[in-house]
Write a protein that holds these residues in place. Structure first.
Motif, short mmCIF file in Angstrom:
data_model
loop_
_atom_site.label_atom_id
_atom_site.label_comp_id
_atom_site.label_asym_id
_atom_site.label_seq_id
_atom_site.Cartn_x
_atom_site.Cartn_y
_atom_site.Cartn_z
N ALA A 9 9.50 -3.02 36.51
CA ALA A 9 10.32 -3.33 37.69
C ALA A 9 11.15 -4.60 37.48
N SER B 293 12.52 -11.26 31.98
CA SER B 293 13.40 -11.47 33.14
C SER B 293 13.38 -12.90 33.65
N ARG C 295 19.93 -4.74 35.86
CA ARG C 295 20.94 -4.43 36.88
C ARG C 295 21.84 -5.65 37.11
N GLN C 296 21.26 -6.84 37.05
CA GLN C 296 22.05 -8.07 37.25
C GLN C 296 22.77 -8.52 35.98
N GLN D 49 13.93 -3.96 34.78
CA GLN D 49 15.03 -3.13 35.27
C GLN D 49 15.90 -3.89 36.27
N ALA D 50 15.27 -4.73 37.11
CA ALA D 50 16.05 -5.56 38.04
C ALA D 50 16.92 -6.54 37.25
#
Length: 152
Positions: free
Chosen positions: A84, A51, A91-92, A87-88
């Motif tokens: 976490a 991420s 989503r973006q 997954q964030a």
């Protein structure tokens, strides 16, 4: 550049006697697991990402587009991250292909000893490494790699 596909084929030949690679990882984009063993006889494109990796963000649209244009080819994203954070990120920056979660310990098994990201691996239908690339890919590289490794 005309010798590049030949180098890919040489990479395949070097791994011809190697055992098939495998993993069984928790999914990020749903319940269950992604098990490479459930894809026998299928070439697979693996993209390892995190991420906090800016090149990973830039190459995601290339993977999404290529996965859409090659419905018979399996693409799997593998986050080397926390659940976490990964997954964030998704989503973006939505991915159009399955996503899994793994620890950095998986990277050397797939040929990335320094554990750098992004990292892309194209597996043959026998789940052996055909080619790999440390660093961001571009559409031309991905198209050539898929043509050399994943097409009959």
């Amino acid at each position: 550049m005309t010798r590049w596909p030949a180098l890919l084929l040489m990479a395949t030949a070097c791994h011809a006697n190697a055992a098939p690679l495998s993993f069984d990882l928790p999914r990020l984009d749903g319940d269950g697991r992604l098990d490479l063993g459930q894809l026998p006889g299928q070439p697979v494109v693996l993209n390892f990402w995190a991420s906090n990796c800016l090149p990973c963000i830039r190459e995601l649209p290339i993977f999404n587009a290529h996965a859409a244009s090659e419905p018979g080819l399996t693409f799997i994203g593998i986050a080397i991250d926390t659940r976490a954070a990964a997954q964030a990120f998704l989503r973006q920056h939505p991915a159009s292909y399955p996503q899994a979660l793994a620890s950095p310990a998986l990277l050397p098994i797939f040929g990335n000893q320094i554990k750098g990201l992004p990292y892309t691996v194209i597996l043959t239908s026998q789940h052996q490494i055909c080619t790999r690339r440390l660093g961001a890919i571009d559409a031309a590289w991905l198209a050539k790699a898929v043509a050399a490794c994943a097409r009959p």
